[in-house]
Design a protein around this motif. Sequence first.
Motif, short mmCIF file in Angstrom:
data_model
loop_
_atom_site.label_atom_id
_atom_site.label_comp_id
_atom_site.label_asym_id
_atom_site.label_seq_id
_atom_site.Cartn_x
_atom_site.Cartn_y
_atom_site.Cartn_z
N PRO A 30 0.60 -1.32 0.10
CA PRO A 30 -0.30 0.13 -0.17
C PRO A 30 0.97 1.14 -0.27
O PRO A 30 0.35 2.27 -0.45
N SER A 31 2.02 1.36 0.76
CA SER A 31 3.21 2.28 0.62
C SER A 31 3.83 2.87 -0.58
O SER A 31 3.50 3.84 -1.39
N ARG A 34 4.21 8.97 9.31
CA ARG A 34 3.50 8.63 7.90
C ARG A 34 4.32 10.30 6.52
O ARG A 34 5.20 8.48 5.95
N HIS A 35 5.15 11.11 7.11
CA HIS A 35 5.44 11.76 6.25
C HIS A 35 7.32 11.07 6.62
O HIS A 35 7.63 10.66 5.50
N ILE A 90 10.77 6.12 1.10
CA ILE A 90 10.75 5.37 0.32
C ILE A 90 11.41 6.40 -1.07
O ILE A 90 12.76 6.14 -1.73
N MET A 91 11.76 7.50 -1.19
CA MET A 91 12.16 8.32 -1.80
C MET A 91 13.56 7.98 -1.52
O MET A 91 14.15 8.38 -2.59
N ASP A 92 14.35 7.99 -0.36
CA ASP A 92 15.50 8.29 0.27
C ASP A 92 15.63 6.76 -1.21
O ASP A 92 17.14 6.78 -0.99
N GLN A 93 15.37 5.57 -0.23
CA GLN A 93 15.37 4.63 -0.88
C GLN A 93 16.10 4.76 -2.47
O GLN A 93 16.44 3.56 -2.46
#
Length: 253
Positions: A54-55, A138-139, A145-148
């Motif tokens: 979902p994320s 949540r933030h 996610i963007m970092d990874q």
Amino acid sequence: MDIASLIGLILAMGLILASIMLGAAPFSAFIDVPSGLVVVGGAFAAALICFPLPSMIKSPMIAMKVIMNKAEDRLALIKSIVELAEVARKDGLLALEAKIGDIQNPLVRTGLQMAVDGTAPEIVEEVLRTEVAGMAMRHREGKSIMDQLGRFAPAYGMIGTLMGLIMMLQDMSDPSGIGAGMAVALITTLYGAIVANVFFSPFAEKLGLMSRNEQLSMEIAIRGVMAIQSGESPRAIDQKLQTYLPAKQRELA
């Protein structure tokens, strides 16, 4: 819309494209679909291992927030809190019940509703701070996610380059094709660097900045609600909350 983010994206991509167009190699030499699949597809596949489905499904919407976001006007927030404090000071805390439906800030609305209902101040503050903590969590996941993705993209670019080199070295019968084969092999490294440093890593940093700014606005809202509930004067509340603003903005208030 975040103009700075939009200008940065356009400028970064424009400079890269202009450099390609001004170079000696044709533009078609920089286009390779398999390389793009390895870099983008591989990065997202690796991220799927790290985060729940979902994320990851929400990640495009998270990325769009970097462009489609609007900073909250903290000065307007403070003024609205002061106006509510004036009503409470003049007519009593219960008089705010008629105003709650018109309050735009959800944290202020929730806190004052609880205060009007007679909830103890410590419970009100606990609920509001729990809301802030949940938002921050949540933030952090969205930024993570963007970092990874920013870490995985260059790695998969290198993987694609190694794959290309292996395939090229399998057939050395035509030495004239080595240069072209090497160029194609290096495209995945280029794609990985572009995707990571134009999109994912800058997006992660902007999401972190947006989260910190939102937490500051929420802190102002909590302080304002608690001050209204404790019966502080509107002037004192105004002075207290404006300490969160830069000096130049305070002078305009």
